[in-house]
Design a protein around this motif. Structure first.
Motif, PDB file in Angstrom:
ATOM      1  N   ASP A   1       0.815  -1.109  -0.056  1.00  0.00           N
ATOM      2  CA  ASP A   1       0.008   0.000   0.154  1.00  0.00           C
ATOM      3  C   ASP A   1       1.007   1.127   0.140  1.00  0.00           C
ATOM      4  O   ASP A   1       0.648   2.312  -0.711  1.00  0.00           O
ATOM      5  CB  ASP A   1      -1.199   0.096   1.122  1.00  0.00           C
ATOM      6  N   ASP A   2       1.942   1.306   0.796  1.00  0.00           N
ATOM      7  CA  ASP A   2       2.932   2.394   0.770  1.00  0.00           C
ATOM      8  C   ASP A   2       3.547   2.408  -0.514  1.00  0.00           C
ATOM      9  O   ASP A   2       3.539   3.678  -0.788  1.00  0.00           O
ATOM     10  CB  ASP A   2       3.921   2.129   1.839  1.00  0.00           C
TER      11      ASP A   2
ATOM     12  N   ASN B   1       1.171   3.870  -2.915  1.00  0.00           N
ATOM     13  CA  ASN B   1       0.667   5.358  -2.874  1.00  0.00           C
ATOM     14  C   ASN B   1       2.087   6.212  -3.173  1.00  0.00           C
ATOM     15  O   ASN B   1       1.371   7.488  -3.743  1.00  0.00           O
ATOM     16  CB  ASN B   1       0.560   5.625  -1.220  1.00  0.00           C
TER      17      ASN B   1
ATOM     18  N   TYR C   1      -4.993   2.700  -8.483  1.00  0.00           N
ATOM     19  CA  TYR C   1      -4.703   2.607  -7.140  1.00  0.00           C
ATOM     20  C   TYR C   1      -6.012   3.401  -6.559  1.00  0.00           C
ATOM     21  O   TYR C   1      -6.672   3.198  -5.514  1.00  0.00           O
ATOM     22  CB  TYR C   1      -3.578   3.650  -6.839  1.00  0.00           C
TER      23      TYR C   1
ATOM     24  N   LYS D   1      -6.479   6.370  -5.145  1.00  0.00           N
ATOM     25  CA  LYS D   1      -6.474   7.480  -4.223  1.00  0.00           C
ATOM     26  C   LYS D   1      -5.144   8.300  -4.820  1.00  0.00           C
ATOM     27  O   LYS D   1      -4.525   7.983  -5.753  1.00  0.00           O
ATOM     28  CB  LYS D   1      -5.849   6.515  -2.943  1.00  0.00           C
ATOM     29  N   GLU D   2      -5.176   9.565  -3.968  1.00  0.00           N
ATOM     30  CA  GLU D   2      -3.968  10.427  -4.539  1.00  0.00           C
ATOM     31  C   GLU D   2      -2.599   9.923  -4.368  1.00  0.00           C
ATOM     32  O   GLU D   2      -2.362   9.617  -3.217  1.00  0.00           O
ATOM     33  CB  GLU D   2      -4.359  11.505  -3.741  1.00  0.00           C
ATOM     34  N   ILE D   3      -2.031   9.630  -5.521  1.00  0.00           N
ATOM     35  CA  ILE D   3      -0.494   9.336  -5.342  1.00  0.00           C
ATOM     36  C   ILE D   3       0.214  10.289  -4.680  1.00  0.00           C
ATOM     37  O   ILE D   3       0.120  11.644  -4.993  1.00  0.00           O
ATOM     38  CB  ILE D   3       0.051   9.014  -6.811  1.00  0.00           C
TER      39      ILE D   3
ATOM     40  N   GLY E   1      -0.154  11.032  -1.343  1.00  0.00           N
ATOM     41  CA  GLY E   1      -0.774  11.424  -0.244  1.00  0.00           C
ATOM     42  C   GLY E   1      -0.182  11.309   1.169  1.00  0.00           C
ATOM     43  O   GLY E   1      -0.233  11.956   1.886  1.00  0.00           O
ATOM     44  N   ASP E   2       0.562   9.990   1.318  1.00  0.00           N
ATOM     45  CA  ASP E   2       0.961   9.746   2.473  1.00  0.00           C
ATOM     46  C   ASP E   2       2.404  10.789   2.821  1.00  0.00           C
ATOM     47  O   ASP E   2       2.599  11.200   3.688  1.00  0.00           O
ATOM     48  CB  ASP E   2       1.850   8.439   2.168  1.00  0.00           C
TER      49      ASP E   2
ATOM     50  N   THR F   1       6.828   5.833   6.662  1.00  0.00           N
ATOM     51  CA  THR F   1       6.850   4.407   5.949  1.00  0.00           C
ATOM     52  C   THR F   1       8.057   3.803   5.858  1.00  0.00           C
ATOM     53  O   THR F   1       9.067   4.604   6.169  1.00  0.00           O
ATOM     54  CB  THR F   1       6.526   4.693   4.441  1.00  0.00           C
TER      55      THR F   1
END
Lengths: 329, 329
Positions: A210-211, A214, A222, A224-226, A228-229, A236
């Motif tokens: 997942d990390d 991301n 995916y 989700k916003e690439i 975002g983390d 991570t």
């Protein structure tokens, strides 16, 4: 989440009230569940129940479905509170709940959903399941504490072992270990001890994937916003690994951005850091580690399920766990 | 809270960890319980159990103590979250938890305490108690939602009936109705239906007394900041009653202050509003209403306990409930 499970979750939650403000409260309780999660954990639980010999025509299947609904309610109350804790902007393509109704109201919605989760556990009435949920909430809260305390203390002097402890407590328990164990309990069997090391390895692989996605995933797949983390300042494995070898000037730029609140981060600098990470080799190192963990976890799980009552269902379970730990989206 | 109960609560909570940050998490879990509440609700539960014929030498007493511990854990997790929701400054003479460790960490501590409450309910193993706790959390969350939604919506156009609904959902259930019912269940008896109307009246009297003491109490006896409710912008029966008759200019000054965050309120103006309220007759009106509710509740409770297995314990229960609903501190 399969429609049958969503219907079960919603059947537990109140729907109408003569007091308009309470009717609004009930609508807020139903909001996150209705946004539709993937149902990964509840499907894993049901697959484990089948591998342990429970079939959809057994009377115990109803209990397995209630446990699956409880896992979905777990995820939803945790997400409502997580989004407050991380001040996340979005959840499943819509504004996070506290952005819709304010933090205090959203916090209280999460508390009510937490209680409805226990109602679902009670309805399942499966010996041992109550204790599983207790341990799952304890471990999740401990892992979450590590994560939050690092943010609170602006702590970046962490080793990969710290990250692995956090993920082991959090993701591994609620994503893999507890669903596997609950499936066994629903089928009236004692969970295998090996589910814990298997689930730790697989859950770790799942979280690292997942990390990685991301940072380096296909934005379309995916969903989700690439990056975002990075904006949320997540610790991570990739970032912790990169910090051990990054040049001092880049490290200083990184730490300067991470000291800032999300809104005060400089998007251009974050983009540059993003490139540094992608070029550093830390993404590949994390990916390799995740693959090794996935292989180890699958091996342990395969051995643990060698004498499973339903060999065909056990093979299907292994296939879906493999898919989970090596996913591309 | 009696030392025996505090010890029981703490025995459920983890204490040490080789990971320093987890040891800190465990210390945060133990923080609010160790600050020492009055133990009003747990004492009421134990008094109800005695009135229903359970004595300290019975094997069931152990279960009653676990339920009492669960009620204390309920109060503590709710207070941690309440203090975040209201952004309270202090709790039991010390800074509120989120002021000590940050909001995200405190929120997560409350979630873990919530789960430990369920562990205590499980340890009691009293038929019907699990469902009582579910209903208590649901009703508390609903009452809390009304309270928070009024703050969120800057809603002051409320009638006394709105206040009474909120208090009925919140205070009355967890302070009176549920402790009375749990005491009966611990003694192996069905709770009387009359406990609900009795508890609604008594809980309402209890909350209004608290609101009155907060405005007009003896600072030494009361032990909390006098006027704190005004600073927090609480909707009380006193304020809602005063708003129905206050001159327009005073009303405008009041509403202007209430639109502001706590830190932006003008202490001199708040003091003046405080005087207006004390002079208005609304405090006496609320006090009269509370006394009538207390009398009605006590009457209902006395009738419900007329055939209680232990008449002496029932009389002691009534005396302590009378004390509670007419308290001076």
């Amino acid at each position: 989440m399969r429609p049958e499970l969503l219907a079960r979750v919603l059947s537990l939650l109140p729907e109408t009230s003569a007091t308009p403000e309470l009717a609004r409260f009930y609508a807020l309780l139903r909001d996150y569940p209705q946004r539709g999660g993937k149902g990964i954990r509840s499907e894993l639980l049901l697959a484990s129940a089948r591998a342990h010999g429970l079939s959809e025509s057994d009377t115990g299947w109803e209990s397995a479905l209630w446990l699956a609904a409880a896992l979905e309610l777990f995820q939803n109350w945790v997400l409502v509170h997580d989004d407050i804790e991380d001040d996340s902007e979005e959840r499943r393509g819509r504004p996070a709940l506290h952005h819709l109704c304010g933090m205090p109201v959203a916090l209280n919605v999460g508390d009510a959903l937490h209680a409805y989760m226990w109602a679902a556990v009670g309805k399942a009435n499966v010996p041992g399941a109550f204790e599983e949920f207790l341990q799952m909430v304890y471990r999740t809260a401990e892992g979450q504490h590590l994560d939050l305390a690092w943010v609170e203390g602006r702590e970046w002097g962490l080793r990969p072992a710290d990250y692995l402890q956090m993920v082991g407590l959090k993701t591994a328990h609620y994503t893999v270990i507890v669903p596997l164990r609950l499936g066994a309990l629903a089928a009236g069997m004692a969970p295998q001890d090996a589910f814990t090391p298997a689930g730790l390895a697989l859950g770790t692989a799942f979280q690292i994937r997942d990390d990685v996605l991301n940072l380096a995933g296909d934005p379309v797949k995916y969903g989700k916003e690439i990056g975002g983390d990075l904006l949320e300042g997540k610790r991570t494995l990739i970032v912790l690994d990169w910090l051990t070898t990054a040049p001092d000037d880049r490290k200083a730029i990184f730490l300067d951005q991470m000291r800032r609140h999300r809104a005060d981060k400089d998007p251009a600098v974050i983009d540059e850091i993003h490139r540094w990470l992608l070029e550093s080799g830390s993404v590949e190192a994390a990916q390799d580690y995740a693959q090794a963990q996935a292989a180890e976890g699958l091996d342990l799980l395969e051995k643990a399920l060698a004498d499973a009552p339903d060999a065909q269902a056990a093979a299907a379970l292994l296939a879906s766990v493999r898919e989970l730990a090596t996913r591309e989206k």
